[in-house]
Design an enzyme around this catalytic site. Structure first.
Site, PDB file in Angstrom:
ATOM      1  N   HIS A 142     -10.466  -7.016  -4.331  1.00  0.00           N
ATOM      2  CA  HIS A 142     -10.138  -5.931  -3.410  1.00  0.00           C
ATOM      3  C   HIS A 142     -10.560  -6.287  -1.986  1.00  0.00           C
ATOM      4  CE1 HIS A 142     -11.749  -2.302  -1.256  1.00  0.00           C
ATOM      5  NE2 HIS A 142     -10.527  -1.891  -1.499  1.00  0.00           N
ATOM      6  N   LYS A 176       0.869  -1.189   0.000  1.00  0.00           N
ATOM      7  CA  LYS A 176       0.000   0.000   0.000  1.00  0.00           C
ATOM      8  C   LYS A 176       0.897   1.227   0.000  1.00  0.00           C
ATOM      9  CE  LYS A 176      -3.617   0.443   0.133  1.00  0.00           C
ATOM     10  NZ  LYS A 176      -4.588   0.735  -0.921  1.00  0.00           N
TER      11      LYS A 176
END
Ligand code: GKR
Ligand code: MG
Length: 423
Positions: free
Chosen positions: A319, A192
């Site tokens: 996701h 991330k």
């Protein structure tokens, strides 16, 4: 098999200080747990977002669908659309693009669709994957999901901490990856990003490449970059990333990057509702869709989206936001029955405490980076009523009522502004 009563219970669970492009995770993540009681005694389970605005929508929809048959999913969807369609909706669940009326209806419907499918499966004695056409794989591969993070939440009591340590530079990220891979066996790694200037995040990815020469890598800055910056990063990571996720905002921007980037672009931000599919695919803005049943309208609609991606030669991954075991079970049943799933799925699972969940332990486990598909009826998981009561108590006590990564960061660092599009 009629729906007699629906209970929606908000819960909270501990969440580490994970950093992203818009701030930092608060000490607790919120979810809603749906129990759909049928007239023959079967109870179907669902899990979704737990913020106040969403809970209100779930409540309204629950009332509207009580009395309907759990096998009549089309009528249930219509009833949900009638009661909440067209209303304004703030998407405060975290970095999943804009909200729209269709996305709202599909998100609310999804929570109940999963519970209906669980009830159907329990009633006929078959796993949900069988109701979706049958499993085409018996294990679902997931990817390690790395975050830059602080050591802990500032001022938190030791029992509210986590034992992952800080990860604020390439060494910290490689350490985190090693530990996560040792523990879960993941065969792909996602970082991330959108937290530090792109040069630093490139360095972290290159450090991961050096440490794990054979593992597919991904980077996701959640649209924190401009088009030129995205292209610079894409060039620097040519041959290193299997895909670059949401480097920049919007279908047009993504399409511009996609035309020149050497690797496919993936999204869970610019193509997140039915109305985005035609422009996104026509403009070839993405090479990979990260689908998410929580906002794509449940497991059956997600399968349709996957089939569409297959026809347009777009890859499919999954996701994730912070979630508990009912959501993981739904993701696994869906992935098991989805032919066109071309990448290991995302999950925030490792960031959750192992002993903190609402399901009876044992049904879900990670073996060599994949979750074996539970074989029991329905989702294959059982609700632990005591654990549900404990996490509901945590919800009541923690005081959080919506996800607010930016507000939390600003309380800790006044003057902070989100990094979108910062670079
Ligand atoms: O949990 O901070 C997070 C993630 O950034 C999440 O909010 C995103 O929706 O995981 C997500 C993503 O892939 O963009
Ligand atoms: Mg993403």
């Amino acid at each position: 098999m009629k729906i007699r009563q629906i209970t929606v219970t908000p819960v909270a669970f501990h969440d580490p200080a994970l950093l992203n492009a818009v701030g930092v995770h608060e000490p607790y993540a919120l979810r809603s747990i749906i129990q759909l009681h049928c007239d023959d005694g079967v109870v179907g389970l669902g899990e979704s977002y737990g913020d106040d605005a969403f809970l209100a929508l779930l409540g309204a929809a629950a009332e509207a669908i009580t009395g309907l048959d759990v096998f009549h999913l089309g009528l249930i969807e219509q009833a949900v659309a009638r009661v909440i369609g067209g209303g304004a909706f703030a998407d405060s669940h975290g970095l999943t693009g804009g909200s729209s009326s269709s996305k709202t209806v599909l998100s609310v419907f999804s929570a109940f669709e999963v519970a209906c499918l669980d009830a159907q499966g329990k009633s006929v004695g078959r796993p949900v994957a069988d109701l979706l056409g049958g499993a085409v794989r018996d294990r679902v591969p997931f990817s390690a999901y790395l975050f830059y993070k602080w050591d802990g939440h500032p001022g938190a009591a030791p029992e509210d901490g986590d034992d992952w340590g800080a990860a604020l530079d390439p060494d910290g990220i490689v350490r985190q990856a090693r530990r996560m891979i040792d523990r879960y066996g993941f065969g792909a790694v996602k970082l991330k990003g959108g937290v530090f200037p792109p040069e630093q995040e490139i360095e972290a990815v290159l450090a991961l490449r050096a440490a794990f020469p054979d593992l597919p890598l991904r980077l996701d800055p959640n649209a924190a970059w401009t088009v030129p910056t995205s292209l610079k990063v894409a060039e620097a990571l040519d041959g290193v990333l299997e895909y670059l996720e949401d480097p920049t905002a919007g279908i047009e921007g993504m399409a511009e990057v996609a035309r020149q980037a050497p690797m496919p672009l993936a999204t869970n931000m610019c193509v997140v509702a039915p109305e985005h599919l035609a422009p996104g695919l026509r403009q070839r803005a993405i090479g990979v869709l990260l689908s998410d049943h929580h906002y794509w309208g449940g497991l059956r609609h997600s399968q349709q989206v996957s089939a569409l991606c297959a026809n347009f030669d777009v890859g499919l991954s999954m996701h994730s936001n912070s979630h508990l075991g009912i959501s993981l079970a739904a993701m696994v049943q869906l992935a098991a029955a989805t032919q066109h799933l071309t990448y290991a799925c995302d999950t925030h699972w490792p960031w959750k405490r192992e002993d903190e969940d609402v399901i009876v332990p044992g049904a879900l486990s990670f073996v060599d980076g994949a979750v074996p598909v539970p074989q029991g009826p329905g989702l294959g998981v059982e609700l632990d009523e005591d654990a549900l009561a404990r996490l509901h108590r945590l919800y009541l006590d923690c005081g959080l009522r919506q996800r607010d990564d930016t507000g939390y960061m600003q309380r800790l660092h006044p003057g902070y502004t989100p990094n979108t599009p910062g670079w």
